[in-house]
Every structure is written in C-alpha cells, then in structure tokens.
Design a protein around this motif. Sequence first.
Motif, PDB file in Angstrom:
ATOM      1  N   UNK A  42      -7.591  -1.733  -1.828  1.00  0.00           N
ATOM      2  CA  UNK A  42      -6.131  -1.507  -1.712  1.00  0.00           C
ATOM      3  C   UNK A  42      -6.228   0.195  -2.261  1.00  0.00           C
ATOM      4  N   UNK A  43      -7.068   1.157  -1.515  1.00  0.00           N
ATOM      5  CA  UNK A  43      -7.482   2.412  -1.446  1.00  0.00           C
ATOM      6  C   UNK A  43      -9.060   2.610  -1.569  1.00  0.00           C
ATOM      7  N   UNK A  95      -1.488  10.734   1.843  1.00  0.00           N
ATOM      8  CA  UNK A  95      -2.661  11.873   1.481  1.00  0.00           C
ATOM      9  C   UNK A  95      -3.659  10.602   0.853  1.00  0.00           C
ATOM     10  N   UNK A  96      -2.960   9.705   0.709  1.00  0.00           N
ATOM     11  CA  UNK A  96      -3.812   8.930   0.027  1.00  0.00           C
ATOM     12  C   UNK A  96      -5.072   8.054   0.242  1.00  0.00           C
ATOM     13  N   UNK A  97      -6.494   7.731  -0.113  1.00  0.00           N
ATOM     14  CA  UNK A  97      -7.594   7.870   1.025  1.00  0.00           C
ATOM     15  C   UNK A  97      -7.998   6.263   0.958  1.00  0.00           C
ATOM     16  N   UNK A  98      -7.823   5.510   1.819  1.00  0.00           N
ATOM     17  CA  UNK A  98      -8.491   4.745   2.707  1.00  0.00           C
ATOM     18  C   UNK A  98     -10.177   4.174   1.977  1.00  0.00           C
ATOM     19  N   UNK A  99     -11.118   3.455   2.033  1.00  0.00           N
ATOM     20  CA  UNK A  99     -12.413   3.270   1.762  1.00  0.00           C
ATOM     21  C   UNK A  99     -12.598   2.794   3.089  1.00  0.00           C
ATOM     22  N   UNK A 148       1.035  -1.319  -0.057  1.00  0.00           N
ATOM     23  CA  UNK A 148      -0.224  -0.390  -0.043  1.00  0.00           C
ATOM     24  C   UNK A 148       1.101   0.623   0.200  1.00  0.00           C
ATOM     25  N   UNK A 149       0.434   1.961  -0.217  1.00  0.00           N
ATOM     26  CA  UNK A 149       0.776   4.026  -0.475  1.00  0.00           C
ATOM     27  C   UNK A 149       1.072   3.738   0.771  1.00  0.00           C
ATOM     28  N   UNK A 150       0.703   3.822   1.437  1.00  0.00           N
ATOM     29  CA  UNK A 150       1.457   3.945   3.830  1.00  0.00           C
ATOM     30  C   UNK A 150       2.528   2.764   4.242  1.00  0.00           C
ATOM     31  N   UNK A 155      -6.946  -1.045 -10.233  1.00  0.00           N
ATOM     32  CA  UNK A 155      -7.722  -0.689  -8.428  1.00  0.00           C
ATOM     33  C   UNK A 155      -7.948  -2.791  -8.257  1.00  0.00           C
ATOM     34  N   UNK A 156      -8.932  -2.756  -7.409  1.00  0.00           N
ATOM     35  CA  UNK A 156      -8.465  -4.207  -7.115  1.00  0.00           C
ATOM     36  C   UNK A 156      -9.576  -5.034  -7.892  1.00  0.00           C
ATOM     37  N   UNK A 157      -9.306  -6.349  -7.118  1.00  0.00           N
ATOM     38  CA  UNK A 157      -9.832  -7.429  -7.844  1.00  0.00           C
ATOM     39  C   UNK A 157      -8.772  -8.964  -8.159  1.00  0.00           C
TER      40      UNK A 157
END
Length: 471
Positions: free
Chosen positions: A415-416, A279-283, A257-259, A449-451
């Motif tokens: 993944x965000x 600043x990348x946002x996680x859901x 992850x970005x973190x 993205x995810x999947x």
Amino acid sequence: MKRAAIVGAGPNGLSAAITLARAGVATTLFEAAETVGGAARTAELTLPRFRHDVGSSVYPLGVASPFFRQLPLEQFGLRWIEPAAAMAHPLADGSAVMLEHSVEATAAGLGEDAAAWRRLMDPLVEGWPELCGELLGPVLHVPRHPLLLARFGVFAMLPATALGKMLFGGERARALFAGCAAHSVRPLESVMSAAVGLVLGAAGHAVGWPIAEGGAQAISNALAAYFVSLGGEIRTGAKISDLRELGEVDAILCDVSPQQLRQIAGARLSQGYAKKMERFAYGPGVFKVDWALSEAIPWRAKECLRAATVHVGGTMEEIAAAESAPWRGEIAARPFVLVTQPSLFDPTRAPEGGHTAWGYCHVPNGWEGSAVEAIEAQMERFAPGFRECVLARHVMGTRALEDWDANLIGGDISGGAMTVGQMVARPALSLYRTGAKGLYLCSASTPPGGGVHGMCGHLAAVQTLQDFGKT
C-alpha cells in the motif's frame, strides 16, 4: 439514519463496513471484482482442484488483529490452522533455523545466541497483547504501556543489519532475524527496518503464523458474511470510476490507493491534497510464482516441512543484498524468496497426493522482467529436485498483479513504501481524512499500513463515526 458507501471490498473495506454497520450506519460496499477480498483471494490458478492464494497467504497479524479478535468470524466459516512451527529458514549447510512457537525452543536452535534471543523476545512476547494494541492502534494516542513501547522502540529504530550484528554473533540468529525484517520491503541497512522483524518474530511466539483453512478467501468470505448479517449490502462487479456514481450519502470510505483516490474523487479533493497523493511513494513490487506440485517440496532440511512459511535467502548478508537491489532498480542474482506451502497443513488446497506452493521476491516497482529462473534457482539451492516436482506454474509480475488488484501499484503489496515519513504521515498528516467533507481513505495506504489485519479500515471508520458524533 446515517448512510455510508465503501469503495473496495478488500479486508480493510470490509472492516470499515463492519465497523459502521455495527454502529447503526446503513452501509453499502461496492467492489469492482466479481468476488470480495482484494488481495486476500483464492483461485485455481494452475490446474483443476489446486487452490492457490492469489495474494496473501499467512496471517500472524490477522490472528493478532485487535479488531478481528472482536468479531465472531468462526461462526461464518473462518478456521485458523497453525503449523507445527511458525517459520523455517534453510541454510547452505543443509540445516534450517526454525522460528518455533516457544521462545525457549527457538533459542535452543541458535547455539551461542540462545540467551540473546531470549533477552530480545521474552519481554515482547510477555507483553504481546499490549504491544500489539499499541502498534496496530491509532497513530496519535497516549501510550497505555509506555515502558513496553519504549523497550520495543529502542531496538525498532535501528537498521535490521545493525541490530543483528549488535545482538547476535552467529549466522543462524542473524539469518532468522533478517528474514523476518525483510517483510518490511525496505533495505535492511535503513533506519527502522528492524521494527517489522521484531513484530513478526514476537508474533510467531505469541500467536503463530497461521493460514486459513480453505485459503485466504475464507477470511474475506467470513468478513463479508458477517457484514451482511448486520444488514449491510455488497455489490460486486461494481467498478466506481467517479464518486458521483455513489449518489447522496453521508460518508464515503475508499479502500483504494492514493493514486486511485485522485482519479475517482476529482474536484472533491483540494489542489494541495491532490498533490500530496501524487507525491505518495510506492515501494518495490513483487514477482510471484504459484506452483502445482506432484509432491511436497524436497527441502534438504526436512525441518522445513514443519512450517507453512519458508524464508529462502541464506545468510543475513545475502538477504540484505537482495533487499537493497530493488531500491536501485535491480533484482539480485540470488533474491530473497518468501515461500508458502499451505497444502502440507490444509488438504483442501490440492487433490490427494498433490501440493500447492508459491514463492515471490521483491523487484523494482513496475519491473517488467521475469524472475522465474532466479526464484527457482534459489528453490533448487535449498530443495534439490524441486523443478522435477512442478506440474504447472502460474506467473504474476508487477503488471499482472496491478491488473488483478488495482491497489497493487507497480506490484507494491504494502500500500505504499513504509519509509519513516510514510509511517507517520500516511498518506498525509490528516491520515484517514481527505479534507473533503465526508470522504475518507481506509486502505493499507493509511496507518498502520500493509498486512491483513483490518485495522486501517476499522480506524478510518472510527474516525468517520467520531465525525458523525456517534462516539
């Protein structure tokens, strides 16, 4: 010969490693866990011989993946199992609306909305190989099928609830579409939440919603075995805390992850890029319960036994309310529960007579409460007597999921957050490149993205090869 290191052996890390190895790059893959797979792993979580998919379990985008379809994974033990129906969605009246493999068969169960479903899905299904290539391919490219993509985009840009109300007059079609759209992990009233519903609905008709024989681990094991056959090396139990531990290589690709990237890359990242990662946002996260069962789930609507995936949530309005709650820091009293029941179709998952299933719902990111009662109440609502079938349960909240797989920040399995901005600039406008020479990001925090489809890792590796001057 160029040399590369991959950090993280989830499906994207494995796909990046395969892409590089096929191009003649000497590649070593480092995985912190003792087994490869990331969120695609299988384990005995409840009782002996009851095998559960710890993370993902059903793979419409896996079987459709343009990259996976290039690989001889069946030679390395992967076998897809396609249930009789792609997905089931029980309703309060005791019936179920089914996502059948055939558009016509699905439409036949939608009453007044039969023609509307056909008009929506027929063009997407007929053009599925081309559409899938456009959606899972590079973000920046000249569309090869602009008319098909435009037709998809007209509907995909809409909120799922708006599209459902605009196209369908009946509860059954609206519920079917809303359940598919809820996989976006976004409020169904938000712009572009319809996109995932369209993709998963069309995928159900075009390629199905299959499971892997033996569980998710079979996918990861097949990818790993193929990578090793190409001359690649995998080191498990090798947690990388600082990229300097990798020594001198020409490229590093991180399936993290970005973190995590900020933590292990340190001063390699510019201050500006590091701030973007911060600043990348996680859901929203998920709360998951795995069950060992004495018998199959006693659905009131017996049609549900024809599908490995069941959407437990009721009407479109109920699903929309459930999916908006986590974004307000709440959990709905009646959450939308995504259920899988793979042992109905794969006897390797449980001892004779027994069954495995799991259910999860979306909760606020990092939420520390328990959703067991809410999830099982929804199960009882549509499958009376369900609790009497439970031999054992295994519970994973957001913290447990992140402890199991460090990429699942706050329980976020995508993944965000898949917001409009983070669909385009994911995690930044530079996409896979980090701005540091030879350092790339290849996780689900990059496009598409995810999947479990491997395309994030594959496309990051293609970018790496281009920077090497190899393509």
